[in-house]
Design an enzyme around this catalytic site. Structure first.
Site, PDB file in Angstrom:
ATOM      1  N   HIS A  41       1.212  -1.242  -0.186  1.00 44.47           N
ATOM      2  CA  HIS A  41       0.106   0.114  -0.007  1.00 44.47           C
ATOM      3  C   HIS A  41       0.761   1.358   0.056  1.00 44.47           C
ATOM      4  CE1 HIS A  41      -3.444   2.679   1.326  1.00 44.47           C
ATOM      5  NE2 HIS A  41      -4.091   1.829   0.763  1.00 44.47           N
ATOM      6  N   PHE A  42       1.535   1.673  -0.826  1.00 44.51           N
ATOM      7  CA  PHE A  42       1.804   1.170  -2.390  1.00 44.51           C
ATOM      8  C   PHE A  42       3.118   0.924  -2.551  1.00 44.51           C
ATOM      9  CE2 PHE A  42      -2.485   3.073  -2.302  1.00 44.51           C
ATOM     10  CZ  PHE A  42      -3.243   2.464  -2.718  1.00 44.51           C
TER      11      PHE A  42
END
Length: 156
Positions: free
Chosen positions: A38-39
């Protein structure tokens, strides 16, 4: 803050029993397995963890307000607004204010800011239930004291 362990609060800064308000703080860690997905290459704290951070802040408010007599469990999120992204190393200031307690439920209004800018807020509903074990109650009291809640608000 240890995201992967859902330990979202580093410090309880204040509790006001008259205004029924609790302030806490934490700092998003530089590294966490959460950020691997994420991410990749652009790490951001997931919005659901921001809601969890508000819920934990509110949970300690409910515990203090009720004298640690019952455990609050998140039952609802209303009017939740996520206003900006949160990167690693961001300092967070959380606040929760009691709106209602009684009849087995508690409702709070909670928010998170960083350096004075609002990140998110929500109205949170909690179901309050008796402690499953005395050990669980003792653990929560110990944790509140370790995070800085004044002993006068934590019954022994």
């Amino acid at each position: 803050m240890q995201l992967e362990y859902f330990q979202m609060i580093d410090k309880i800064n204040s509790y006001d029993p008259v205004e029924r308000k609790l302030a806490a703080s934490s700092k998003v860690p530089q590294e966490s397995p959460i950020f691997e997905g994420h991410f990749p290459g652009h790490p951001l704290m997931p919005g659901v963890l921001l809601i969890e951070t508000m819920a934990q802040t509110s949970g300690y408010l409910v515990l203090a307000t009720t004298g640690f007599e019952q455990m609050p469990f998140l039952a609802g999120v209303k009017e939740g607004k996520l206003r900006t992204f949160v990167a690693p190393e961001t300092p967070l200031e959380m606040e929760a204010v009691m709106v209602h307690d009684g009849s087995g439920f508690a409702i709070t209004k909670a928010s998170i800011k960083s350096e004075g800018k609002k990140i998110c807020d929500a109205q949170l509903t909690f179901k309050t239930l008796p402690w499953q074990t005395e050990d669980f109650s003792a653990m929560m009291k110990k944790q509140a004291l370790e995070m800085g809640m004044k002993a006068e608000f934590v019954p022994s």
